[in-house]
Design a protein around this motif. Structure first.
Motif, PDB file in Angstrom:
ATOM      1  N   MET A  39       3.118 -31.128  96.125  1.00  0.00           N
ATOM      2  CA  MET A  39       2.847 -30.195  95.042  1.00  0.00           C
ATOM      3  C   MET A  39       1.856 -28.760  95.537  1.00  0.00           C
ATOM      4  N   ASP A  40       0.906 -28.951  96.134  1.00  0.00           N
ATOM      5  CA  ASP A  40       0.738 -27.252  96.313  1.00  0.00           C
ATOM      6  C   ASP A  40       1.400 -25.932  96.048  1.00  0.00           C
ATOM      7  N   SER A  41       2.480 -25.906  96.092  1.00  0.00           N
ATOM      8  CA  SER A  41       3.598 -25.157  95.921  1.00  0.00           C
ATOM      9  C   SER A  41       4.339 -24.576  94.796  1.00  0.00           C
ATOM     10  N   ILE A  42       3.594 -26.191  94.212  1.00  0.00           N
ATOM     11  CA  ILE A  42       3.747 -25.996  92.228  1.00  0.00           C
ATOM     12  C   ILE A  42       2.346 -25.271  92.022  1.00  0.00           C
ATOM     13  N   GLN A  43       1.578 -25.783  92.164  1.00  0.00           N
ATOM     14  CA  GLN A  43       0.149 -25.330  92.057  1.00  0.00           C
ATOM     15  C   GLN A  43       0.397 -24.024  91.975  1.00  0.00           C
ATOM     16  N   ASN A  44       1.217 -22.853  93.206  1.00  0.00           N
ATOM     17  CA  ASN A  44       0.739 -21.722  93.506  1.00  0.00           C
ATOM     18  C   ASN A  44       1.820 -21.691  92.443  1.00  0.00           C
ATOM     19  N   MET A  45       3.226 -21.717  91.890  1.00  0.00           N
ATOM     20  CA  MET A  45       4.519 -21.040  91.599  1.00  0.00           C
ATOM     21  C   MET A  45       3.556 -20.891  90.113  1.00  0.00           C
ATOM     22  N   ASN A  46       2.717 -22.052  89.326  1.00  0.00           N
ATOM     23  CA  ASN A  46       1.804 -21.931  88.389  1.00  0.00           C
ATOM     24  C   ASN A  46       0.726 -20.390  87.804  1.00  0.00           C
ATOM     25  N   ARG A  47       0.069 -20.738  89.267  1.00  0.00           N
ATOM     26  CA  ARG A  47      -0.808 -19.279  89.043  1.00  0.00           C
ATOM     27  C   ARG A  47      -0.051 -17.884  89.556  1.00  0.00           C
ATOM     28  N   ALA A  48       0.678 -17.788  90.176  1.00  0.00           N
ATOM     29  CA  ALA A  48       2.267 -16.588  90.581  1.00  0.00           C
ATOM     30  C   ALA A  48       1.947 -16.334  89.044  1.00  0.00           C
ATOM     31  N   LEU A  49       3.011 -17.566  87.534  1.00  0.00           N
ATOM     32  CA  LEU A  49       2.990 -17.256  86.295  1.00  0.00           C
ATOM     33  C   LEU A  49       1.997 -16.480  85.453  1.00  0.00           C
ATOM     34  N   ALA A  50       0.481 -17.352  85.740  1.00  0.00           N
ATOM     35  CA  ALA A  50      -0.365 -16.861  85.002  1.00  0.00           C
ATOM     36  C   ALA A  50      -0.376 -15.594  85.306  1.00  0.00           C
ATOM     37  N   TYR A  51      -0.480 -14.991  87.081  1.00  0.00           N
ATOM     38  CA  TYR A  51      -0.105 -13.415  86.798  1.00  0.00           C
ATOM     39  C   TYR A  51      -0.052 -12.546  85.976  1.00  0.00           C
ATOM     40  N   ILE A  52       1.783 -13.061  86.209  1.00  0.00           N
ATOM     41  CA  ILE A  52       2.662 -12.398  85.413  1.00  0.00           C
ATOM     42  C   ILE A  52       2.448 -12.285  83.881  1.00  0.00           C
ATOM     43  N   GLU A  53       2.007 -13.366  83.463  1.00  0.00           N
ATOM     44  CA  GLU A  53       1.020 -13.748  82.141  1.00  0.00           C
ATOM     45  C   GLU A  53       0.613 -12.156  81.351  1.00  0.00           C
ATOM     46  N   ALA A  54      -0.889 -12.874  82.564  1.00  0.00           N
ATOM     47  CA  ALA A  54      -1.661 -11.357  82.348  1.00  0.00           C
ATOM     48  C   ALA A  54      -1.827  -9.895  82.281  1.00  0.00           C
ATOM     49  N   ASN A  55      -0.475  -9.240  82.657  1.00  0.00           N
ATOM     50  CA  ASN A  55       0.104  -8.364  82.947  1.00  0.00           C
ATOM     51  C   ASN A  55       1.431  -8.176  82.321  1.00  0.00           C
ATOM     52  N   LEU A  56       2.270  -8.602  81.236  1.00  0.00           N
ATOM     53  CA  LEU A  56       3.079  -8.480  80.734  1.00  0.00           C
ATOM     54  C   LEU A  56       2.957  -6.996  80.043  1.00  0.00           C
ATOM     55  N   ASP A  57       1.979  -6.373  79.526  1.00  0.00           N
ATOM     56  CA  ASP A  57       1.593  -5.412  79.146  1.00  0.00           C
ATOM     57  C   ASP A  57       1.373  -3.775  79.704  1.00  0.00           C
ATOM     58  N   ASP A  58       1.437  -4.228  81.632  1.00  0.00           N
ATOM     59  CA  ASP A  58       1.213  -3.445  82.650  1.00  0.00           C
ATOM     60  C   ASP A  58       2.331  -3.290  83.246  1.00  0.00           C
ATOM     61  N   GLU A  59       2.319  -2.833  84.138  1.00  0.00           N
ATOM     62  CA  GLU A  59       3.017  -2.663  85.141  1.00  0.00           C
ATOM     63  C   GLU A  59       3.091  -4.151  86.466  1.00  0.00           C
ATOM     64  N   ILE A  60       3.699  -5.058  87.176  1.00  0.00           N
ATOM     65  CA  ILE A  60       3.778  -5.932  87.476  1.00  0.00           C
ATOM     66  C   ILE A  60       4.074  -5.968  89.218  1.00  0.00           C
ATOM     67  N   ASP A  61       2.656  -6.045  89.681  1.00  0.00           N
ATOM     68  CA  ASP A  61       3.097  -6.398  91.293  1.00  0.00           C
ATOM     69  C   ASP A  61       3.872  -6.765  92.134  1.00  0.00           C
ATOM     70  N   PHE A  62       4.825  -6.796  91.776  1.00  0.00           N
ATOM     71  CA  PHE A  62       5.766  -8.617  92.862  1.00  0.00           C
ATOM     72  C   PHE A  62       5.436  -8.651  94.188  1.00  0.00           C
ATOM     73  N   GLY A  63       5.012  -7.717  94.939  1.00  0.00           N
ATOM     74  CA  GLY A  63       3.729  -8.567  95.758  1.00  0.00           C
ATOM     75  C   GLY A  63       3.126  -9.023  96.349  1.00  0.00           C
ATOM     76  N   GLN A  64       2.265  -9.197  94.945  1.00  0.00           N
ATOM     77  CA  GLN A  64       1.146  -9.843  94.972  1.00  0.00           C
ATOM     78  C   GLN A  64       1.780 -10.816  94.095  1.00  0.00           C
ATOM     79  N   VAL A  65       2.710 -11.464  93.298  1.00  0.00           N
ATOM     80  CA  VAL A  65       3.327 -12.343  91.839  1.00  0.00           C
ATOM     81  C   VAL A  65       3.269 -13.499  94.069  1.00  0.00           C
ATOM     82  N   ALA A  66       3.932 -12.460  94.742  1.00  0.00           N
ATOM     83  CA  ALA A  66       4.430 -13.633  96.213  1.00  0.00           C
ATOM     84  C   ALA A  66       3.902 -14.066  96.707  1.00  0.00           C
ATOM     85  N   ARG A  67       2.107 -13.080  96.849  1.00  0.00           N
ATOM     86  CA  ARG A  67       1.373 -13.205  97.849  1.00  0.00           C
ATOM     87  C   ARG A  67       0.236 -14.909  97.209  1.00  0.00           C
TER      88      ARG A  67
END
Length: 280
Positions: free
Chosen positions: A1-29
């Motif tokens: 279940m942790d991997s699903i939660q981590n994926m959703n945290r990554a999606l939340a980060y993407i959503e918060a940065n749609l009007d900015d440059e997305i750091d895909f390294g941070q997404v992966a972390r």
């Protein structure tokens, strides 16, 4: 279940940065995996590529701003990552079917692409056969191609070499370990390219015709797949990412994943998928 939660945290980060440059390294972390692994997991879980998802979300928000506000098209285009009004207009019209300058007209129908979240669904039924292998570092030798993966493209020209029996026979002469079979390896993966090898495991290092590469020590979860290819293999990959990983107690490790052709004369469609993993 942790991997699903981590994926959703990554999606939340993407959503918060749609009007900015997305750091895909941070997404992966945030997702506790590599960029390549995140892209693959996202694609298998959602059925859409990450870049397409981000583009659709940005164009959804852009449409809402243009319809309800006083923003200029050029300002909205720049806000959501488009360098020119023309490129923005083409992408906008392709998705919404209307030019961005006309969205305020009566009767303009726009498409909304809602933000995505993942949940674990227990489907049951079909079993998955796998086993774990702890393997020391080993060398491969093979035919290498650096593949441009811009835009999701992944079509190595050297796939054509699989029809060249003489070349494969030369390659198989280097196979001198108990780890037999042709190995299909992806390495040195970046956002725009990857090195792809058709290779064998070897202890020889005197090849003039082929390229050598070391696969580091790791623990792999190994899944056997058999059936019409490539559909069966792609379906197995999908189940690994969408079903097995979220419920296994393991997560992806920073190492090399590869496919092993078992060269089984009784089952020519038999392959193994080797996925590097670690305990959560």
């Amino acid at each position: 279940m942790d991997s699903i939660q981590n994926m959703n945290r990554a999606l939340a980060y993407i959503e918060a940065n749609l009007d900015d440059e997305i750091d895909f390294g941070q997404v992966a972390r945030i997702a506790s995996c590599s960029e390549h692994q995140f892209n693959r997991m996202f694609s298998f879980l959602s059925g859409v590529g990450l870049s397409e998802y981000i583009r659709n979300r940005r164009l959804t928000l852009a449409a809402m701003e243009l319809q309800s506000g006083t923003a200029k098209v050029i300002d909205v285009a720049l806000k959501y990552g488009y360098n020119s009004p023309d490129s923005f207009s083409r992408a906008f019209q392709h998705m919404h079917g209307v030019a961005p300058s006309l969205v305020k007209e009566n009767g303009s129908l726009l498409k909304a692409y809602p933000p995505m979240t993942f949940q674990l669904t227990i489907k049951g039924g079909a079993e998955m056969n796998f086993y774990f292998v702890e393997k020391e570092a080993f060398n491969i030798v093979g035919i290498k191609e650096t593949v441009d993966t811009t835009g999701g493209n992944f079509h190595p020209e050297i796939w054509n070499e699989l029809e060249n029996d003489d070349l494969l026979k030369k390659l198989e002469q280097f196979s001198n370990t108990d780890f037999q079979g042709i190995l299909h390896v992806n390495a040195n993966i970046t956002a725009n390219s990857r090195d792809y090898y058709i290779s064998v495991a070897t202890t020889k290092d005197d090849s003039q015709e082929f390229t050598t590469f070391e696969i580091p020590a790791a623990t792999w979860s190994v899944f056997k797949t058999s059936g019409p290819q490539p559909d069966t293999m792609l379906k197995t990959w999908e189940r690994i990412y969408a079903e097995w990983l979220p419920s296994s107690g393991y997560e992806l490790a920073e190492s090399i994943e590869f496919v092993r052709d078992l060269n089984d004369p009784t089952d020519l469609s038999a392959y193994e998928i080797w996925v590097p993993v670690k305990k959560r």
